[in-house]
Design an enzyme around this catalytic site. Structure first.
Site, mmCIF file in Angstrom:
data_model
loop_
_atom_site.group_PDB
_atom_site.id
_atom_site.type_symbol
_atom_site.label_atom_id
_atom_site.label_comp_id
_atom_site.label_asym_id
_atom_site.label_seq_id
_atom_site.Cartn_x
_atom_site.Cartn_y
_atom_site.Cartn_z
ATOM 1 N N GLU A 322 -2.900 0.163 2.596
ATOM 2 C CA GLU A 322 -3.670 1.366 2.254
ATOM 3 C C GLU A 322 -3.176 1.938 0.924
ATOM 4 O OE1 GLU A 322 -5.685 4.070 5.492
ATOM 5 O OE2 GLU A 322 -3.892 5.125 4.833
ATOM 6 N N HIS A 351 6.082 -20.535 17.655
ATOM 7 C CA HIS A 351 5.202 -21.261 18.573
ATOM 8 C C HIS A 351 3.756 -20.831 18.405
ATOM 9 C CE1 HIS A 351 8.818 -22.771 20.498
ATOM 10 N NE2 HIS A 351 9.300 -21.576 20.224
ATOM 11 N N LYS A 455 -16.198 5.556 6.984
ATOM 12 C CA LYS A 455 -16.375 6.759 7.802
ATOM 13 C C LYS A 455 -17.775 7.322 7.578
ATOM 14 C CE LYS A 455 -11.617 8.474 7.731
ATOM 15 N NZ LYS A 455 -10.742 9.479 7.152
HETATM 16 O O1 LIG Z 1 -3.948 12.228 10.200
HETATM 17 P P1 LIG Z 1 -5.409 12.099 10.021
HETATM 18 O O2 LIG Z 1 -5.951 13.088 9.050
HETATM 19 O O3 LIG Z 1 -6.126 12.172 11.347
HETATM 20 O O4 LIG Z 1 -5.717 10.700 9.377
HETATM 21 C C1 LIG Z 1 -5.422 9.506 10.028
HETATM 22 C C2 LIG Z 1 -5.472 8.350 9.074
HETATM 23 O O5 LIG Z 1 -6.745 8.248 8.478
HETATM 24 C C3 LIG Z 1 -6.628 7.905 7.108
HETATM 25 O O6 LIG Z 1 -6.904 9.020 6.362
HETATM 26 C C4 LIG Z 1 -7.583 6.864 6.684
HETATM 27 O O7 LIG Z 1 -7.476 5.745 7.480
HETATM 28 C C5 LIG Z 1 -5.160 7.487 6.971
HETATM 29 O O8 LIG Z 1 -4.723 7.562 5.678
HETATM 30 C C6 LIG Z 1 -4.528 8.431 7.905
HETATM 31 O O9 LIG Z 1 -3.229 8.067 8.211
#
Ligand SMILES: O=P(O)(O)OC[C@H]1O[C@](O)(CO)[C@@H](O)[C@@H]1O
Length: 529
Positions: A322, A351, A455
């Site tokens: 990320e 394995h 998202k």
């Molecule tokens: O802590 P939050 O805001 O729920 O985000 C959870 C995760 O989602 C992200 O923003 C995107 O995957 C991550 O960087 C983060 O750790």
């Protein structure tokens, strides 16, 4: 290279820190003799960038944020006294809250002490806590820890079934920096419903870790949750394990959070060295650059020979991918950077996929992680003068040699024993390696713009699902093919419509039924009358 030369190379490049109880061997990476000279100006710039970051610079320019995870282990480094006070105050509250839970001062409404902890979070709000819980946990844990780290209903059912009647003595910790992550919101709602069904008032079992004023924070206030702990905008989710995000669950579990912080702090101090050869984080970053041409051309296979480190590669996957996987660099040029991380544990992987590593496509470099101390106390001799741990150590060396003999490069990190300090040091080591590597390849390691696309698209799918259900119910009983329904809705994405319908029909929640036709994709769907 013959055995003698390899031994000499090993001695020349072995990094050893007695204080940290850590070694890093880079001798089985075939970098040329002038490599460090060639990289010197790049790594010096990375050290300068890191010093600025630690000093409070806006190191995440896209989000105009400071990047302050290093202050969490040494608040005196924080750029303002207010931040230092926040960190110290939160740590003190974490310790006090955990002590009160353990002493039964804060107890379940039935008067019994809490015996279990359900952590709800995802990404950086779950992976660090999971890694710490699994690497340091034991049968002596003060609370038994469970996780909801997804929006998978069956996954949550499994966890709830494991908890069973003990839900009445289960503290639930909801972690979300943004406080608006849907998976976590859903987990919280599912947990709340489970408590309600058991006749329990969720608020009396719930604790939040989130940004002040977030949606989650507002819920916690409105429902009178037991406690709220802060997350700050200057701590990234994937580097939040030494904030309340990692410390509170660990403290509740009864783990040594002082040791964890001490290990991370010591590693931070060690990896501030501006001498690359004396700085294990710089050595890692430089080896990643060497192995992948600074472009991610090879994958990083992380092979810890320790069951307790099983989740380390998963934790590193988010931390590294990320952070490093970015479309553009800091100058806005399209670079499509990345560094692929995967792994599991040795010797189990021997394995599974080590066959391909040794003989298949040479598109990786390995990082072995070795723990010298096998277990508490003495071991059974499984053969004359041989223990199970001797086998584990032997398999590590054997695999390292077998890979090298076939032209596959590797590094080896060795820690003396796996305690809280070592786990803290490993976390800090990789956090800094990621930061230094990001500077070497000129990218912002601290934002994640790519995650937003998925998202947003998911939000659109759920909005379309709402329109589909409304249309089906408007004309209840009438069956539509996906194409007919898409036309009815003026929707071009027939494929998305079809796939939504398939999912709706597979579940009893929305009253949608499918009637198959000769060709699967022209089956029709109707809402039950
Ligand atoms: O802590 P939050 O805001 O729920 O985000 C959870 C995760 O989602 C992200 O923003 C995107 O995957 C991550 O960087 C983060 O750790």
């Amino acid at each position: 290279m013959d055995k003698r030369q390899l031994w000499e190379r090993y001695q020349e490049y072995l990094y050893v820190s007695d204080e940290l109880g850590l070694m890093l061997d880079i001798s089985r990476m075939n970098f040329p003799p002038d490599f460090f000279d060639r990289m010197e100006s790049g790594i010096q710039k990375a050290f300068t960038d890191m010093a600025a970051l630690e000093g409070g610079a806006i190191a995440n320019p896209d989000e105009q944020r400071m990047v302050g995870h290093y202050w969490l282990r040494n608040p005196s480094l924080a750029p303002t006294p207010a931040i230092a006070t926040e960190i110290e105050g939160t740590l003190a509250r974490v310790q006090t809250f955990a002590a009160h839970i353990h002493a039964g001062k804060v107890c379940a409404p039935n008067g019994r002490p809490f015996t279990r902890l359900l952590v709800v979070g995802i990404g950086g709000s779950a992976l660090g806590p999971q890694f710490v819980a699994d690497s340091l946990g034991s049968a002596a844990d003060r609370l038994k820890v469970h996780f909801f780290d997804n929006t998978d209903p069956d996954g949550m059912d499994r966890v709830l079934a494991e908890i069973g009647p003990a839900l009445a003595e289960t503290l639930t910790l909801v972690i979300s920096k943004s406080g608006g992550t849907k998976e976590t919101r859903n987990g919280m709602l599912e947990a709340r419903e489970a408590y309600r069904k058991a006749g329990l008032d969720f608020g009396k079992y719930a604790v939040a870790i989130t940004g002040a004023g977030s949606e989650l924070d507002a819920t916690a206030v409105a429902e009178g949750w037991l406690a709220r702990f802060p997350m700050w905008d200057w701590v990234g989710g994937r580097t939040s394990v030494t904030s309340a995000v990692g410390l509170l669950p660990a403290a509740l579990q009864g783990l040594d959070i002082d040791g964890l912080l001490a290990g991370a702090r010591l590693c931070d101090e060690t990896t501030r060295s501006p001498i690359a050869r004396a700085n294990p984080a710089a050595l890692l970053a430089l080896m990643w650059h060497y192995a992948t041409d600074g472009r991610g051309t090879k994958d990083m296979v992380v092979l810890p020979y320790k069951d307790r480190l099983l989740l380390f590669s998963r934790y590193l996957q988010q931390l590294i991918m990320e952070s490093i996987g970015k479309e553009t660099d800091l100058d806005g040029r399209v670079v499509n950077q990345g560094l692929t991380v995967y792994g599991n544990k040795g010797s189990t992987d021997q394995h599974a996929y080590v066959q391909q590593l040794r003989e298949g496509i040479p598109n990786f470099f390995a990082t072995f992680i070795e723990v010298l101390a096998d277990r508490e106390g003495r071991s059974l001799l499984v053969e004359p003068d041989v223990t199970s741990g001797d086998y584990l150590a032997g398999f590590l060396q054997g695999t390292r040699t077998a890979l090298y003999d076939n032209g596959r490069e590797s590094m080896t990190i060795t820690v003396e024993k796996l305690d809280a300090r070592a786990v803290g040091a490993l976390i800090a080591l990789y956090e800094r390696a990621v930061g230094l590597y990001a500077s070497l390849v000129n990218i912002n390691a601290y934002h994640q713009p790519g995650v937003e696309a998925g998202k947003k698209a998911a939000g659109e799918v759920l909005a379309l699902q709402g329109n589909i259900l409304a249309a089906l119910r408007r004309i209840a009983g009438k069956a539509f093919t996906a194409e007919e329904l898409a036309a009815e809705l003026g929707e071009e994405e027939t494929e998305t419509v079809f796939r939504i319908l398939l999912h709706l029909a597979a579940n009893p929640d929305h009253g949608v039924e499918m009637e198959r036709s000769e060709s699967f994709c022209t089956g029709s769907f109707a809402a039950k009358g």
